[in-house]
Design a protein around this motif. Structure first.
Motif, PDB file in Angstrom:
ATOM      1  N   UNK A 632      20.902  50.464  77.062  1.00  0.00           N
ATOM      2  CA  UNK A 632      20.225  50.763  75.809  1.00  0.00           C
ATOM      3  C   UNK A 632      20.144  49.496  74.974  1.00  0.00           C
ATOM      4  N   UNK A 633      18.943  49.104  74.598  1.00  0.00           N
ATOM      5  CA  UNK A 633      18.721  47.922  73.756  1.00  0.00           C
ATOM      6  C   UNK A 633      18.248  48.431  72.401  1.00  0.00           C
ATOM      7  N   UNK A 634      19.094  48.266  71.372  1.00  0.00           N
ATOM      8  CA  UNK A 634      18.755  48.736  70.024  1.00  0.00           C
ATOM      9  C   UNK A 634      18.127  47.602  69.235  1.00  0.00           C
ATOM     10  N   UNK A 635      17.019  47.901  68.566  1.00  0.00           N
ATOM     11  CA  UNK A 635      16.367  46.881  67.755  1.00  0.00           C
ATOM     12  C   UNK A 635      17.137  46.664  66.465  1.00  0.00           C
ATOM     13  N   UNK A 636      16.828  45.546  65.794  1.00  0.00           N
ATOM     14  CA  UNK A 636      17.448  45.265  64.505  1.00  0.00           C
ATOM     15  C   UNK A 636      16.928  46.271  63.482  1.00  0.00           C
ATOM     16  N   UNK A 637      17.795  46.840  62.658  1.00  0.00           N
ATOM     17  CA  UNK A 637      17.326  47.805  61.657  1.00  0.00           C
ATOM     18  C   UNK A 637      16.256  47.205  60.748  1.00  0.00           C
ATOM     19  N   UNK A 638      15.270  48.005  60.439  1.00  0.00           N
ATOM     20  CA  UNK A 638      14.164  47.615  59.567  1.00  0.00           C
ATOM     21  C   UNK A 638      13.369  46.438  60.141  1.00  0.00           C
ATOM     22  N   UNK A 639      13.359  46.293  61.440  1.00  0.00           N
ATOM     23  CA  UNK A 639      12.579  45.225  62.083  1.00  0.00           C
ATOM     24  C   UNK A 639      11.857  45.789  63.296  1.00  0.00           C
ATOM     25  N   UNK A 640      10.809  46.612  63.053  1.00  0.00           N
ATOM     26  CA  UNK A 640      10.114  47.273  64.160  1.00  0.00           C
ATOM     27  C   UNK A 640       9.370  46.302  65.086  1.00  0.00           C
ATOM     28  N   UNK A 641       9.135  45.040  64.637  1.00  0.00           N
ATOM     29  CA  UNK A 641       8.453  44.087  65.500  1.00  0.00           C
ATOM     30  C   UNK A 641       9.201  43.841  66.800  1.00  0.00           C
ATOM     31  N   UNK A 642      10.508  44.074  66.793  1.00  0.00           N
ATOM     32  CA  UNK A 642      11.284  43.841  68.010  1.00  0.00           C
ATOM     33  C   UNK A 642      10.903  44.828  69.106  1.00  0.00           C
ATOM     34  N   UNK A 745      14.488  29.908  58.918  1.00  0.00           N
ATOM     35  CA  UNK A 745      15.407  30.172  57.821  1.00  0.00           C
ATOM     36  C   UNK A 745      16.649  29.296  57.956  1.00  0.00           C
ATOM     37  N   UNK A 746      17.110  28.760  56.822  1.00  0.00           N
ATOM     38  CA  UNK A 746      18.310  27.909  56.861  1.00  0.00           C
ATOM     39  C   UNK A 746      19.584  28.703  56.596  1.00  0.00           C
ATOM     40  N   UNK A 781      17.245  35.709  65.088  1.00  0.00           N
ATOM     41  CA  UNK A 781      16.702  36.238  63.834  1.00  0.00           C
ATOM     42  C   UNK A 781      17.565  37.355  63.254  1.00  0.00           C
ATOM     43  N   UNK A 782      18.672  37.650  63.875  1.00  0.00           N
ATOM     44  CA  UNK A 782      19.551  38.728  63.419  1.00  0.00           C
ATOM     45  C   UNK A 782      20.757  38.141  62.687  1.00  0.00           C
ATOM     46  N   UNK A 794      26.736  44.891  57.747  1.00  0.00           N
ATOM     47  CA  UNK A 794      25.399  45.416  57.991  1.00  0.00           C
ATOM     48  C   UNK A 794      24.600  44.395  58.803  1.00  0.00           C
ATOM     49  N   UNK A 795      23.727  44.909  59.677  1.00  0.00           N
ATOM     50  CA  UNK A 795      22.828  44.052  60.463  1.00  0.00           C
ATOM     51  C   UNK A 795      21.446  44.065  59.836  1.00  0.00           C
ATOM     52  N   UNK A 796      20.876  42.891  59.647  1.00  0.00           N
ATOM     53  CA  UNK A 796      19.542  42.779  59.082  1.00  0.00           C
ATOM     54  C   UNK A 796      18.796  41.633  59.755  1.00  0.00           C
ATOM     55  N   UNK A 797      17.462  41.664  59.668  1.00  0.00           N
ATOM     56  CA  UNK A 797      16.668  40.511  60.098  1.00  0.00           C
ATOM     57  C   UNK A 797      16.777  39.426  59.042  1.00  0.00           C
ATOM     58  N   UNK A 798      16.675  38.168  59.492  1.00  0.00           N
ATOM     59  CA  UNK A 798      16.856  37.048  58.572  1.00  0.00           C
ATOM     60  C   UNK A 798      15.785  37.050  57.480  1.00  0.00           C
TER      61      UNK A 798
END
Length: 850
Positions: A632-642, A745-746, A781-782, A794-798
């Motif tokens: 199971x590969x879970x995408x980053x929350x709130x990042x449907x582009x994955x 992103x830095x 990007x995570x 919490x996990x988020x996209x950068x």
């Protein structure tokens, strides 16, 4: 050439660009040769007939005194019209240039120059012209001088320059167009027959068979051939000991006389098809000029010569190529300006002399030398090669040939240019002598057997050549393994990047996997690492195409629809094949039930990519996948582009449902029509239908078609699809990165950040939560952020976090201050649903999960 007005600088873009070959000329000069093989395919011929000896003979009946004039740099004396110059454009390190003057290498040059010279001297009597050779003749010295003066006056008027060293004035005999012209008449050149007259006696039965093959070719012109040749044929029988005696010697001499008899050799006719047959043996070269006259093949001329000491060390392919070049130049007067066939028994030469070949340095130079001839190379098996005895039965003598010396000087000049300045050629030669790989290549080139240890060199077989103990690939030196590290250090002086360093190395040296070693070397350079700049955009991470169908899937729910249904969408990453299940209930149990039904038809995949919906992160769903060995590969929350593949399908499905509703149709039936259409239509990325990639066949739809089997095996199709997929994804990546103005992103581990507010409670709410979190981890990007007070992560996209200076915001608190402001929501929090109303109040779907 610029100062003389032969070439001119090209500013801007040119549709025609050819490469050049630079060769030494004498001791202090060089020659520029433009490779016009591809450009010549677009050049239209002048179709001006070139004269022959049959045209000249009627005018030479009473000639006693002759003058032979040679035009200096003949083609360069003719100007090219400005609108035609672009096709001669060639590339150098100083930019693009093109010819203002007619050049060596253009196939139409002989006809054009012949026509111009005939126009210039049309008013002169007692003149015959063959391209850049002009003969003035007369029965008396006085008349000859008057004719010569008129010819020279005409040439002076039209600024035609002659080569004084090659001119012959007022002589009684000259050599012209393969014949001897004198007051007593026209005679053939002695060297037409000399090759056969100098045949040595055969040393074995194989050489006897080769000689008899040449004899049989002209058998109809030799009386009593069977009787004369019987002593020789006796030696070719099986189980007969080879013994050369008086009878054999007598028969051999008689047959040699027959081969050189005037009835055997034919007279050259420009109207008849012409062939040149060439062959190379370990000791010599042989060639025969043939023409088909009145349905019969007639021998026009023979030629042969011994190989010099350096030439005997050539690989067999190089010897065979040398035989072709030498044969064409040997019969230059018969072939120049005319189309002919060049026959060889070496199959590889058909490709090496083609317009797209990449031969070794020696053969490349020979190919350039033949650019001014119009010919095609044809392979015929060795048994039909009548030039074989000419290359084998010649007497061995020491020869020093200008063309051989010129070629060797050219190779040495290339090596001198390609020599790394801190590595001497002598050192390269010494290390090559002890290098196992290079010695194995040398053995393979000699024996024609390429073992696994040198298989990397096999694909460049025809580009390789040895000069002394140094191996060349084309014009580049192959560096021994012990010197490669030193060569990399030399190439990295000044710290060039990977591309510049590769370009610097490719100009002079080569070895297998050189690009990969350059990449590793630059990446390990400490100075380059410390001073390298960040890449501006955050690149898109394209999904690699799986190796087979139904290995990696993407799943998602689309809905809810006005009827209360949801669409459960499953997409195969390889074939883009989709499965759509219409569901009322969308919990984990129902999702598992539908997946079981689908997996029963197509089998279990290796992995499933899903978002963080409650159905896909539950213990029940994870247990089901674990039991079936599915990752199971879970995408980053709130990042449907994955999970973009399935998201793109959701958009296409919704479009069809909106159309169905607008047209008052049955949306479930229309959905099935869309799926059938989609499965039988070539995909825009792979250019193959999803059904074809999934099942290795096209499914039948309502459109008429003829079922055709795929050409080639699956591997070939897979490569084609993979290349197309990579091209389309790269174009999409470049477009998306540019449109988004993407930048790296830095944000890094340990930074203080604020996080985007995912749930907006009112219109006056800020974009980011007004509290600071600590970045504890970043992978691509995570990012993972932590509440310093509670330790909650919490996990988020950068893209959802912003770096802030320390102390600007208070640390995140478990209990927000009054008035209450909602802080970063936990993933498990049920967000209020936001509904979108479609036309006619039909489609409403939940966006909160995305």
């Amino acid at each position: 050439m610029l100062q003389q007005g032969i070439i001119e600088k090209v500013d801007g873009v040119s549709k025609w660009v050819s490469g050049i070959v630079v060769a030494p000329k004498g001791s202090d000069d060089i020659r520029i040769c433009v490779d016009m093989r591809r450009a010549n395919l677009a050049v239209e011929r002048e179709h001006h007939p070139l004269p022959t000896m049959d045209d000249f003979l009627p005018h030479l009946g009473d000639a006693k005194v002759f003058t032979k004039l040679d035009v200096k740099q003949a083609f360069h004396q003719v100007e090219i019209s400005p609108e035609s110059r672009e096709i001669t454009t060639f590339m150098t390190r100083k930019g693009l240039f093109r010819y203002k003057r007619l050049m060596f290498g253009i196939t139409c040059a002989p006809e054009i120059f012949q026509k111009l010279m005939e126009q210039i001297l049309s008013s002169c009597d007692g003149v015959i012209i063959f391209i850049d050779d002009i003969v003035v003749f007369a029965p008396t010295k006085e008349l000859h001088d008057l004719r010569l003066k008129k010819v020279l006056d005409r040439m002076r008027k039209f600024n035609v320059t002659l080569n004084k060293e090659k001119c012959e004035f007022a002589v009684s005999e000259i050599s012209f167009n393969g014949h001897r012209l004198s007051g007593s008449g026209i005679k053939p050149m002695h060297d037409k027959l000399e090759a056969v007259k100098q045949f040595r006696e055969p040393n074995d039965a194989e050489e006897v068979r080769s000689f008899l093959g040449l004899v049989n070719y002209v058998s109809k012109f030799i009386p009593n051939l069977a009787t004369i040749s019987e002593p020789l044929r006796r030696l070719t029988k099986k189980d007969v000991k080879f013994q050369w005696g008086c009878n054999q010697q007598k028969a051999f001499e008689l047959l040699k006389q027959s081969l050189t008899h005037e009835l055997t050799l034919g007279y050259y006719d420009v109207k008849c098809p012409t062939q040149v047959i060439a062959d190379a043996s370990p000791v010599g070269l042989g060639a025969v000029l043939l023409q088909t006259q009145e349905g019969d093949s007639r021998i026009i001329s023979y030629a042969s010569r011994s190989l010099t000491a350096p030439e005997k060390n050539y690989a067999q392919t190089e010897k065979e190529a040398l035989a072709l070049v030498w044969a064409v130049e040997r019969f230059h007067f018969f072939l120049f300006g005319r189309h002919f066939d060049l026959i060889t028994d070496h199959k590889a030469l058909e490709t090496l002399f083609g317009p797209k070949s990449k031969p070794c340095a020696r053969i490349e130079r020979w190919v350039i030398r033949l650019m001014s001839y119009k010919f095609r190379v044809i392979y015929k098996p060795g048994k039909s090669n009548i030039a074989d005895p000419l290359s084998r039965l010649i007497k061995q003598v020491h020869m020093k040939l200008d063309e051989s010396t010129d070629t060797e000087e050219y190779i040495k000049w290339i090596m001198s240019y390609a020599e790394p300045k801190a590595i001497k050629l002598k050192e390269i030669e010494e290390k090559s002598e002890t290098d196992i790989e290079i010695q194995a290549v040398k053995k393979a080139m000699a024996e024609g057997s390429w073992i696994n240890d040198v298989s990397a060199f096999k694909i460049f077989e025809h580009e390789l050549s040895f000069v002394g103990g140094i191996l060349l690939r084309g014009t580049r030196i192959v560096i021994p393994e012990k010197l490669r590290e030193q060569a990399l250090k030399l190439a990295h002086e000044g710290h060039p990047g990977m591309t510049l360093m590769k370009r610097r190395l490719r100009a002079k040296v080569w070895w297998p996997k050189i690009d990969a070693e350059v990449d590793v070397f630059v990446k390990k350079c400490r100075g380059c690492i410390l001073t390298s700049a960040l890449v501006p955009p955050e690149p898109l991470k394209r999904t690699q195409l799986p190796s087979a169908p139904w290995q990696h899937l993407a799943i998602d729910f689309c809905g809810p629809l006005p009827s209360g249904h949801h669409l459960f969408v499953i997409v195969d990453y390889y074939s883009r094949f989709i499965e759509v299940e219409v569901m009322k209930k969308i919990d984990s149990s129902e999702a598992i039930k539908r997946l079981k039904r689908i997996f029963a038809r197509f089998g279990l995949p290796l992995s499933v990519t899903a978002d963080n919906g409650r159905q896909f992160i539950s213990d029940e769903f994870k247990e089901y996948l674990c039991t079936n060995n599915i990752q199971l590969i879970s995408t980053i929350p709130y990042w449907p582009q994955q999970n973009g593949e399935v998201e793109r399908q959701n958009r296409s499905l919704l479009k069809r449902l909106i159309i169905s509703q607008n047209e008052k149709g049955n949306w479930q039936e229309d959905l099935q029509d869309y799926i059938l259409m989609y499965h039988s239509t070539p995909h825009s990325t792979t250019l193959k239908t999803p059904a074809e990639l999934m099942f290795k066949r096209n499914i039948r739809d309502k459109l008429p078609s003829i079922n055709q089997l795929l050409d080639g095996d699956h591997e070939d199709v897979d490569h084609e699809v993979r290349d197309q997929d990579a091209r389309e994804k790269w174009k999409g990546k470049c477009y998306a990165d540019n449109k988004r103005h993407a930048k790296v992103s830095d944000v890094k581990e340990g930074d203080d950040v604020v996080v985007k507010r995912q749930i907006v409670t009112n219109k006056l709410a800020t974009t980011f939560e007004p509290v600071a979190y600590k970045v504890v981890d970043r992978k691509g990007s995570e990012v993972t952020v932590q509440n310093p007070n509670t330790g909650t992560e919490y996990r988020r996209n950068v893209a959802h976090v912003r770096k802030v200076p320390p102390g600007v915001f208070k640390a995140a608190s478990a209990t927000p201050s009054s008035p209450p402001v909602q802080t970063l929501p936990m993933e498990e929090t049920q967000a209020p649903k936001r509904k979108r109303t479609m036309p006619n109040h039909f489609l409403e779907y939940d966006l909160s999960e995305e």
